[in-house]
Design an enzyme around this catalytic site. Structure first.
Site, PDB file in Angstrom:
ATOM      1  N   ASN A   7      24.600   1.032 -11.331  1.00 46.26           N
ATOM      2  CA  ASN A   7      25.293   0.806 -10.120  1.00 46.26           C
ATOM      3  C   ASN A   7      25.849  -0.877 -10.595  1.00 46.26           C
ATOM      4  OD1 ASN A   7      27.157   0.840  -8.067  1.00 46.26           O
ATOM      5  ND2 ASN A   7      24.839   1.830  -6.806  1.00 46.26           N
ATOM      6  N   ARG A  80      28.276   4.606 -12.458  1.00 48.06           N
ATOM      7  CA  ARG A  80      28.741   4.354 -10.604  1.00 48.06           C
ATOM      8  C   ARG A  80      30.352   3.789 -10.808  1.00 48.06           C
ATOM      9  NH1 ARG A  80      27.677   3.139  -4.862  1.00 48.06           N
ATOM     10  NH2 ARG A  80      29.612   4.038  -3.837  1.00 48.06           N
ATOM     11  N   HIS A 169      32.047   7.612  -0.889  1.00 45.29           N
ATOM     12  CA  HIS A 169      30.729   8.282  -1.223  1.00 45.29           C
ATOM     13  C   HIS A 169      31.139   9.970  -1.352  1.00 45.29           C
ATOM     14  CE1 HIS A 169      30.066   5.231   2.837  1.00 45.29           C
ATOM     15  NE2 HIS A 169      29.471   5.007   1.916  1.00 45.29           N
ATOM     16  N   HIS A 197      27.981  10.077   5.996  1.00 42.73           N
ATOM     17  CA  HIS A 197      27.018   9.921   5.512  1.00 42.73           C
ATOM     18  C   HIS A 197      26.788   8.152   6.451  1.00 42.73           C
ATOM     19  CE1 HIS A 197      25.789   7.499   1.102  1.00 42.73           C
ATOM     20  NE2 HIS A 197      26.564   6.302   2.296  1.00 42.73           N
ATOM     21  N   ASN A 200      25.025   1.238   5.328  1.00 42.08           N
ATOM     22  CA  ASN A 200      25.944   0.131   4.842  1.00 42.08           C
ATOM     23  C   ASN A 200      27.525   0.320   5.200  1.00 42.08           C
ATOM     24  OD1 ASN A 200      23.982  -2.723   5.384  1.00 42.08           O
ATOM     25  ND2 ASN A 200      23.424  -1.804   3.809  1.00 42.08           N
ATOM     26  N   ARG A 230      32.472  -3.786   8.104  1.00 42.76           N
ATOM     27  CA  ARG A 230      33.920  -3.474   8.333  1.00 42.76           C
ATOM     28  C   ARG A 230      34.545  -2.795   9.785  1.00 42.76           C
ATOM     29  NH1 ARG A 230      32.684  -0.231   3.503  1.00 42.76           N
ATOM     30  NH2 ARG A 230      32.489  -1.752   1.648  1.00 42.76           N
ATOM     31  N   ASP A 272      22.308  -5.007  10.663  1.00 48.18           N
ATOM     32  CA  ASP A 272      21.489  -3.862  10.660  1.00 48.18           C
ATOM     33  C   ASP A 272      21.081  -3.517  11.588  1.00 48.18           C
ATOM     34  OD1 ASP A 272      18.459  -2.826   9.901  1.00 48.18           O
ATOM     35  OD2 ASP A 272      17.799  -3.899   8.480  1.00 48.18           O
ATOM     36  N   GLY A 320      21.505   5.849   5.143  1.00 51.51           N
ATOM     37  CA  GLY A 320      19.842   4.912   5.858  1.00 51.51           C
ATOM     38  C   GLY A 320      19.931   5.148   7.485  1.00 51.51           C
ATOM     39  N   GLY A 322      21.878   7.707   8.928  1.00 47.52           N
ATOM     40  CA  GLY A 322      21.977   9.577   9.381  1.00 47.52           C
ATOM     41  C   GLY A 322      20.569   9.784   8.870  1.00 47.52           C
ATOM     42  N   GLU A 378      22.151   9.677  -4.669  1.00 47.76           N
ATOM     43  CA  GLU A 378      23.321   9.968  -5.499  1.00 47.76           C
ATOM     44  C   GLU A 378      23.477   9.317  -7.075  1.00 47.76           C
ATOM     45  OE1 GLU A 378      24.111   6.810  -2.451  1.00 47.76           O
ATOM     46  OE2 GLU A 378      26.768   7.121  -2.851  1.00 47.76           O
TER      47      GLU A 378
HETATM   48  P1  ADP Z   1      23.802   1.513   1.687  1.00 51.92           P
HETATM   49  O1  ADP Z   1      25.167   1.928   2.288  1.00 51.92           O
HETATM   50  O2  ADP Z   1      24.125   0.345   1.390  1.00 51.92           O
HETATM   51  O3  ADP Z   1      22.977   2.465   0.553  1.00 51.92           O
HETATM   52  P2  ADP Z   1      21.381   2.482   3.395  1.00 51.92           P
HETATM   53  O4  ADP Z   1      22.020   3.911   3.359  1.00 51.92           O
HETATM   54  O5  ADP Z   1      20.255   1.747   2.647  1.00 51.92           O
HETATM   55  O6  ADP Z   1      22.852   1.684   2.692  1.00 51.92           O
HETATM   56  O7  ADP Z   1      21.560   1.924   4.770  1.00 51.92           O
HETATM   57  C1  ADP Z   1      20.953   1.307   5.628  1.00 51.92           C
HETATM   58  C2  ADP Z   1      21.076   1.434   7.067  1.00 51.92           C
HETATM   59  O8  ADP Z   1      20.723   1.845   7.496  1.00 51.92           O
HETATM   60  C3  ADP Z   1      21.265  -0.758   7.765  1.00 51.92           C
HETATM   61  O9  ADP Z   1      22.174  -0.631   8.858  1.00 51.92           O
HETATM   62  C4  ADP Z   1      19.780  -0.025   8.396  1.00 51.92           C
HETATM   63  O10 ADP Z   1      19.512  -0.712   9.581  1.00 51.92           O
HETATM   64  C5  ADP Z   1      19.731   1.103   8.314  1.00 51.92           C
HETATM   65  N1  ADP Z   1      18.453   1.878   8.796  1.00 51.92           N
HETATM   66  C6  ADP Z   1      17.445   2.226   7.382  1.00 51.92           C
HETATM   67  N2  ADP Z   1      16.749   2.507   7.871  1.00 51.92           N
HETATM   68  C7  ADP Z   1      16.702   2.113   9.932  1.00 51.92           C
HETATM   69  C8  ADP Z   1      15.384   2.450  10.243  1.00 51.92           C
HETATM   70  N3  ADP Z   1      14.243   3.269  10.323  1.00 51.92           N
HETATM   71  N4  ADP Z   1      16.105   2.958  11.853  1.00 51.92           N
HETATM   72  C9  ADP Z   1      17.076   2.884  12.390  1.00 51.92           C
HETATM   73  N5  ADP Z   1      18.360   2.209  10.597  1.00 51.92           N
HETATM   74  C10 ADP Z   1      17.724   2.765  10.211  1.00 51.92           C
END
Ligand code: ADP
Length: 606
Positions: A7, A80, A169, A197, A200, A230, A272, A320, A322, A378
């Site tokens: 990726n 990807r 996605h 999903h 980020n 976004r 974050d 992350g 969800g 993924e």
């Molecule tokens: P990407 O879309 O880049 O793959 P992820 O699916 O890893 O990203 O999601 C990242 C998001 O998930 C960030 O906003 C992060 O703050 C959030 N996140 C990760 N762990 C936690 C947690 N334990 N509690 C709340 N939010 C989290």
């Protein structure tokens, strides 16, 4: 089989080597700041290793040999690719023409497709002999009905610029929908699912009977939910207004909408969610508002998609946020009772998913609509799609890939010493008939094999002599003899049962050496190239037979210059497939042919 999943982002490379059947990782590499003087990589979350100036090719070259050394072979590479446009609606084997097409689609995904393509070119140059497959983020949504694809813009503009909704996605939405269906014990084609999903990037999909019928991202990933940086849905009039009053041009709007908006823009503390949740809990008003807007938007889409499908059987949270934010799930699920969806708050707080246990229900057991947390994967999805395509290709190519079948009846291989014990000092084996494998022959000599229960008379000896004695029998023979012999490759007799051989001049008790031979195909390196297999691959082979067609799994491929193409099965297997057995005691061609169905896995006896 092992698949390398790549990726490539503009300044990063994620590479995972995994077994597509199980998802087990053999190695993971993350390269960052690629294309700069400060490029570095981490192997398996280890310490950063500086690369100096490294472009995508140099970075890949720096770690590929290390990953490759961890597996017998890298069998395929899955890439990807974010945008597949109208054309790529399923995983696609990459060649120069496909590279060009991905390049042309860069107009639709200028941030994503160019680096994806750089990764493809670099990896193909470094691994030119394995199939490379592109797996597209848009592909799962290619089933969107036309009404869900369209923007209500003037037809001429839409036609000229190819403006329509695609969705992204897709690999994740498709994967978690399938995991949810598996967990519910239902066929995904019987379910209406809403998959959220939330990472980020964030998107929702309506998965109706296994097909994506709506999704919140559109022609680009900017539409829909509030995301890390976004904006998601914005009145297009706002953009016009910003152009006029804030004097933003295309690049300026791009920057604002893709990089400065979303949770970051709302909260003022970054993208974050963990930070935002912490500050919201301390009473930070902007962070509370960011959470409110984020969750409200997700809930709004869930309600809309339930209406699109006329109902919903399960709501799935992944990504992350969800997977990890109980708070977001709690807020989103409020007021979804009218859909039959509500949370068991204890379960919601306790929810934990990972690759080994990817599904956790946060709704009560008998809720009308299940609410599930599902770990997305993924890389595993891409590896599996890549492997499936490779397998399917071999199947498609199978029409002219036929293999003669021979039946190997029970037989014995002897050492010269054993020949002399059984047939008398100085005795040499007497060739009766040449076998199809060059240099091998059936002998005049036969022996009695004596088992604990019964004996088998007149079992044919095959020549020439070998370094170890070996008796190959069928399962039925084993029952007859009263011996439980393992399925083994020829020559692999360690820790097998013993047996007594009786000849005209003496008897010999072997301490080990009786096996049920693993079914196998002999072939030359040229045959192997034609079938797309390697020595010790394990494949499936189909035999057409009047009324008793059979597919044999676990067929070992054996490649050697001196072999002749032929599949060997024993008498039980031949009977099961209604193939006429040959003359007892020799290896007999049957006039039947088998088709190599597909390449399945690399054989590892340990
Ligand atoms: P990407 O879309 O880049 O793959 P992820 O699916 O890893 O990203 O999601 C990242 C998001 O998930 C960030 O906003 C992060 O703050 C959030 N996140 C990760 N762990 C936690 C947690 N334990 N509690 C709340 N939010 C989290």
């Amino acid at each position: 089989m092992y698949v390398l999943v790549i990726n490539c982002g503009s300044s990063s490379i994620k590479a995972d080597l995994l077994d597509p059947a199980t998802g087990a990782r053999k190695g993971s590499v993350r390269a960052e700041r690629v294309g700069t003087d400060g490029a570095f990589l981490r192997v398996d979350d280890g310490e950063p290793e500086a690369l100096g100036h490294a472009d995508h090719t140099a970075a890949l070259r720096a770690f590929l040999p290390r990953l490759a050394a961890r597996v017998p072979t890298i069998d395929a590479v899955g890439h990807r690719v974010v945008h597949g446009g109208e054309r790529f609606t399923r995983p696609t084997r990459i060649d120069a023409e496909v590279e060009d097409a991905i390049d042309k689609l860069s107009t639709l995904a200028p941030l994503h497709n160019p680096p994806n393509l750089q990764g493809i070119r670099a990896a193909r140059a470094l691994l030119p002999d394995v199939p490379h497959v592109a797996v597209f983020d848009t592909a799962f949504h290619s089933t969107l009905p036309r009404r869900a694809q369209a923007y209500a813009l003037p037809h001429a503009l839409v036609a000229e610029y190819g403006i329509r909704r695609y969705g992204f996605h897709g690999t994740s939405h498709g994967w978690v929908a399938q995991r949810a269906a598996d967990w519910l014990g239902e066929d995904v084609r019987d379910l209406r699912l809403i998959t959220c999903h939330l990472g980020n990037g964030c998107s929702v999909a309506a998965v109706e009977y296994g097909r994506s019928v709506e999704t919140s991202m559109g022609m680009t990933p900017v539409e829909g939910l509030v995301m890390g940086t976004r904006a998601g849905d914005v009145d297009a009039g706002v953009l016009i207004d910003l152009m006029r009053r804030a004097h933003l041009d295309a690049d300026g709007l791009d920057h604002v909408l893709n990089r400065e908006s979303g949770l970051k823009g709302l909260s003022g503390v970054g993208n974050d969610l963990r930070d935002i949740e912490a500050r919201a809990a301390d009473g930070d008003d902007r962070c509370r508002q960011a959470l409110n807007v984020f969750c409200h938007r997700v809930r709004k889409y869930i309600g809309a998609y339930a209406a699109v499908m006329g109902g919903v059987d399960a709501v799935v949270f992944t990504g992350g946020i969800g997977q990890h934010s109980a708070h977001v799930r709690h807020r989103v699920a409020q007021r979804l009772e009218f859909l039959g969806a509500h949370l068991d708050e204890d379960r919601n707080r306790d929810a934990q998913v990972d690759r080994a246990n990817p599904v956790y229900a946060v709704s009560p057991p008998h809720a009308r609509t299940a609410v599930l947390v599902v770990a997305t994967d993924e890389e595993h999805a891409i590896a599996k799609a890549t492997a499936d395509l490779c397998l399917e290709r071999d199947l498609v190519a199978g029409a002219d890939l036929t293999i003669p079948v021979a039946i190997s009846a029970r037989h014995i291989h002897l050492t010269q010493e054993a020949v002399e014990t059984l047939f008398g000092p100085g005795h040499r084996l007497t060739p009766l008939k040449a076998l199809s494998q060059p240099g091998q022959f059936a002998c005049e000599e036969t022996l009695t094999v004596v088992g604990p229960k019964r004996s088998l008379e007149r079992v044919r000896v095959l020549g020439p002599t070998r370094p170890a004695c070996q008796v190959e029998v069928s399962r039925t023979d084993e029952y007859h003899l009263g011996i439980d012999a393992p399925v083994r490759d020829s020559g692999d007799v360690a820790n097998t049962p013993g047996v007594t051989l009786v000849g005209p001049q003496g008897a010999l008790t072997l301490q080990e050496g009786i096996i049920c031979a693993r079914r196998h195909i002999h072939m030359t390196p040229a045959d192997a190239a034609r079938f797309g297999v390697k020595n010790r691959d394990v494949v499936e082979v189909a035999i057409d037979s009047a009324g008793r067609d059979l597919v044999f799994g676990d067929v070992l491929v054996r490649v050697k210059d001196s072999y002749a193409l032929e599949m060997h099965i024993d008498t039980d297997e031949a009977n099961a497939a209604e193939i006429e057995p040959g003359h007892q005691g020799v290896l007999e061609g049957t006039g039947k042919v088998a088709r190599l169905q597909h390449r399945r896995t690399h054989f590892d006896p340990h």
